[in-house]
Design a protein around this motif. Structure first.
Motif, mmCIF file in Angstrom:
data_model
loop_
_atom_site.group_PDB
_atom_site.id
_atom_site.type_symbol
_atom_site.label_atom_id
_atom_site.label_comp_id
_atom_site.label_asym_id
_atom_site.label_seq_id
_atom_site.Cartn_x
_atom_site.Cartn_y
_atom_site.Cartn_z
ATOM 1 N N ASN A 1 -1.776 -2.034 4.659
ATOM 2 C CA ASN A 1 -1.059 -0.859 4.162
ATOM 3 C C ASN A 1 -1.314 -0.593 2.687
ATOM 4 O O ASN A 1 -0.927 0.459 2.166
ATOM 5 N N LYS A 2 -1.974 -1.558 2.023
ATOM 6 C CA LYS A 2 -2.327 -1.382 0.620
ATOM 7 C C LYS A 2 -3.821 -1.111 0.442
ATOM 8 O O LYS A 2 -4.357 -1.191 -0.664
ATOM 9 N N ILE A 3 -4.488 -0.827 1.555
ATOM 10 C CA ILE A 3 -5.884 -0.387 1.540
ATOM 11 C C ILE A 3 -5.883 1.066 2.003
ATOM 12 O O ILE A 3 -5.418 1.377 3.100
ATOM 13 N N TYR A 4 -6.402 1.957 1.189
ATOM 14 C CA TYR A 4 -6.328 3.391 1.471
ATOM 15 C C TYR A 4 -7.711 3.901 1.872
ATOM 16 O O TYR A 4 -8.701 3.647 1.175
ATOM 17 N N ASP B 1 -2.794 -7.031 2.788
ATOM 18 C CA ASP B 1 -1.922 -6.049 3.430
ATOM 19 C C ASP B 1 -2.714 -4.776 3.701
ATOM 20 O O ASP B 1 -3.101 -4.064 2.761
ATOM 21 N N ASP C 1 -11.583 -0.239 -7.999
ATOM 22 C CA ASP C 1 -10.353 0.500 -7.722
ATOM 23 C C ASP C 1 -10.625 1.603 -6.702
ATOM 24 O O ASP C 1 -9.733 2.009 -5.963
ATOM 25 N N LYS D 1 -4.030 9.577 -2.284
ATOM 26 C CA LYS D 1 -4.954 8.856 -3.156
ATOM 27 C C LYS D 1 -6.314 9.562 -3.218
ATOM 28 O O LYS D 1 -6.946 9.623 -4.288
ATOM 29 N N SER E 1 -3.028 7.650 1.974
ATOM 30 C CA SER E 1 -4.482 7.715 1.788
ATOM 31 C C SER E 1 -4.907 9.132 1.409
ATOM 32 O O SER E 1 -5.803 9.326 0.578
ATOM 33 N N CYS F 1 -8.873 -7.564 6.573
ATOM 34 C CA CYS F 1 -7.630 -7.794 5.832
ATOM 35 C C CYS F 1 -6.819 -8.920 6.480
ATOM 36 O O CYS F 1 -6.275 -9.793 5.785
ATOM 37 N N GLU G 1 -6.640 -5.416 -2.752
ATOM 38 C CA GLU G 1 -5.592 -4.474 -2.372
ATOM 39 C C GLU G 1 -5.504 -3.348 -3.398
ATOM 40 O O GLU G 1 -6.014 -3.458 -4.513
ATOM 41 N N GLU G 2 -4.861 -2.266 -3.002
ATOM 42 C CA GLU G 2 -4.697 -1.074 -3.853
ATOM 43 C C GLU G 2 -6.037 -0.429 -4.181
ATOM 44 O O GLU G 2 -6.230 0.132 -5.264
#
Length: 497
Positions: free
Chosen positions: A198-201, A196, A120, A236, A233, A190, A163-164
């Motif tokens: 945009n789902k990797i911070y 996506d 995570d 997070k 980002s 990716c 992702e996430e």
């Protein structure tokens, strides 16, 4: 086929095929419901960062440390999993945190990239070196930054992460790296995996780790600067850091983008490196003028605005001050297309790299004899007091100078038994080292063991007449007085005693 490494007398086989997936799944299932943190790199930063995460203040995490399956790294993995922390530290919290993580069963080490797919949060703590070229006088004549190994580490993350996930860069990097290297690699991976972006911070929060008595606190109870490649980002990154750092007492500082936080790290280390370099010429001045520079500086330090003025020393070591100014200068030219580098910051490194040679020349001027076949005891090998760390220690250059002159060198350091860069053993029992007679004793690291040690002073006093060289100001005035009655004592940065 396998290589071996050794810790505590045990040989560890290095696998040629890496597959630890079952063990990783078992570990995660055992800690079911806990977010998974993967710390990439198990060196002086990553290993202790793993402990801090496993002993988080506000959350419960499953922590996986990951490193490469090679001879210099794999032994750390096996050591952690067998209940032996791979770093010896004067900070009692290190053992406390490690033992607590064993009891909780929430710390595991591996070399299998499969771990990234379960993460995570991924924290990047891999090495990024500056390649320096010196001439025979240890003058820096060229330097470069090779991002290939760092980039490969990021590629492995991009090839395996889900992702996430938050990818937090702690490694000290050239300004521009997160934006122009990390993000680009992750985006490319990716795209190839239909993830996506945009789902990797991606966040950046550089470490300020200080090996020594405050090892853990330098992470958990210390100020942090952070940023992200975009607003989510940033959020997070802040959310995570608040779970492992005492932010009520040590508030986080958010900067506007990763370029800013990257510059902050290399700027603060460049400032300190230049502060050290500044005092070098004043040390030479004080020796020629026959004055005690320690006394002068302590008087100046009474003024609040000048409390951080440095004292004389044998040189600069460790992983940060020896390279970060050059990394910044390299980035200025290579990341931001400047025609010139940071010339003053480069000069600070040039001066500091030569400090051990200057210290050796100071000793040569005062020995009035050849070094060949002289018995020389170096008290301290580590680059920093109360730390067992030989990375870029200035003692190495000083040692090399003595070796070239044919001296017989004996080593003592309470935190080290072996010097990997020189492949020599070190005596860590001071009493045993002081049973011999020497021609020269050099105080080369300021360990507490060597300070205000009456037994040590009495043993040196009883030795046959010798030269004592204090290169870092370990000896106090009373000790200098006692030893000077029989021996010749010289202190770097002060005139004749």
């Amino acid at each position: 086929m396998y290589s071996v490494n050794q810790i505590n007398g045990e040989k560890y086989k290095i696998p040629t095929i890496v597959d630890d997936s079952k063990s990783i799944d078992k570990f995660i299932n055992k800690n079911k419901g806990k977010p998974v943190i993967v710390v990439q790199g198990l060196g002086f930063v990553g290993s202790v960062m793993s402990l801090v995460c496993a002993n988080s203040i506000h959350s419960e995490y499953s922590v996986i440390g990951i490193d490469l399956p090679n001879e210099s790294s794999y032994w750390k993995i096996k050591s952690i999993n067998q209940g032996v922390f791979p770093i010896i530290s004067s900070d009692k919290k290190v053992d406390k945190f490690f033992n607590n993580s064993i009891k909780k069963g929430n710390l595991f080490a591996t070399c299998d990239p499969y771990a990234y797919s379960k993460a995570d949060i991924i924290i990047v703590d891999v090495n990024l070196d500056v390649q320096k070229e010196h001439n025979q006088y240890n003058n820096l004549i060229n330097f470069d930054v090779d991002l290939s190994h760092f980039s490969k580490a990021i590629e492995i993350i991009g090839e395996n992460c889900k992702e996430e996930v938050l990818i937090l860069i702690e490694t000290t990097v050239p300004p521009g790296t997160c934006e122009k290297v990390v993000y680009k690699i992750i985006k490319d991976k990716c795209n190839s995996r239909n993830l996506d972006i945009n789902k990797i911070y991606i966040g950046h929060s550089y470490e300020r780790v200080m090996p020594g008595p405050n090892y853990i606190d330098s992470i958990q109870n210390f100020y942090r600067v952070y940023s992200g490649i975009n607003s989510i980002s940033e959020e997070k990154t802040e959310e995570f850091l608040k779970t492992i750092i005492s932010t009520k007492k040590y508030p986080l500082t958010k900067l506007n983008g990763t370029n800013s936080t990257e510059i902050a790290k290399v700027l603060e280390n460049s400032y300190r490196a230049m502060n050290i370099a500044f005092i070098v010429e004043w040390s030479r001045f004080s020796e020629k003028a026959n004055i005690n520079l320690y006394e002068v500086i302590n008087a100046i330090r009474m003024r609040p605005t000048h409390k951080n003025i440095m004292l004389p020393g044998i040189g600069v070591g460790g992983y940060c001050l020896t390279k970060d100014p050059l990394m910044a200068s390299w980035a200025f030219k290579n990341m931001f297309d400047s025609d010139i580098g940071l010339t003053q910051s480069e000069m600070g490194v040039i001066i500091n790299d030569k400090m051990p040679v200057d210290a050796f020349e100071f000793l040569r001027e005062n020995i009035k004899m050849e070094f060949k076949d002289k018995n020389v005891l170096l008290l301290g090998v580590s680059y920093l007091s109360n730390v067992g760390d030989t990375r870029y220690t200035p003692v190495e250059t000083f040692y090399n100078c003595l070796k070239l002159e044919g001296a017989n060198i004996f080593l003592n350091d309470p935190f080290l038994k072996y010097w990997p860069e020189k492949k020599v053993n070190i005596e860590n029992n001071l009493d045993l080292s002081l049973k011999n007679n020497y021609d020269i004793i050099v105080f080369s690291t300021g360990h507490d063991l060597y300070r205000s040690n009456t037994l040590m002073i009495n043993k040196i006093k009883k030795m046959d007449k010798l030269l004592i060289f204090d290169s870092i100001g370990v000896l106090n005035e009373d000790e200098i007085g006692i030893l000077s009655k029989k021996h010749k004592v010289k202190i770097l940065g002060r005139g004749d005693i």
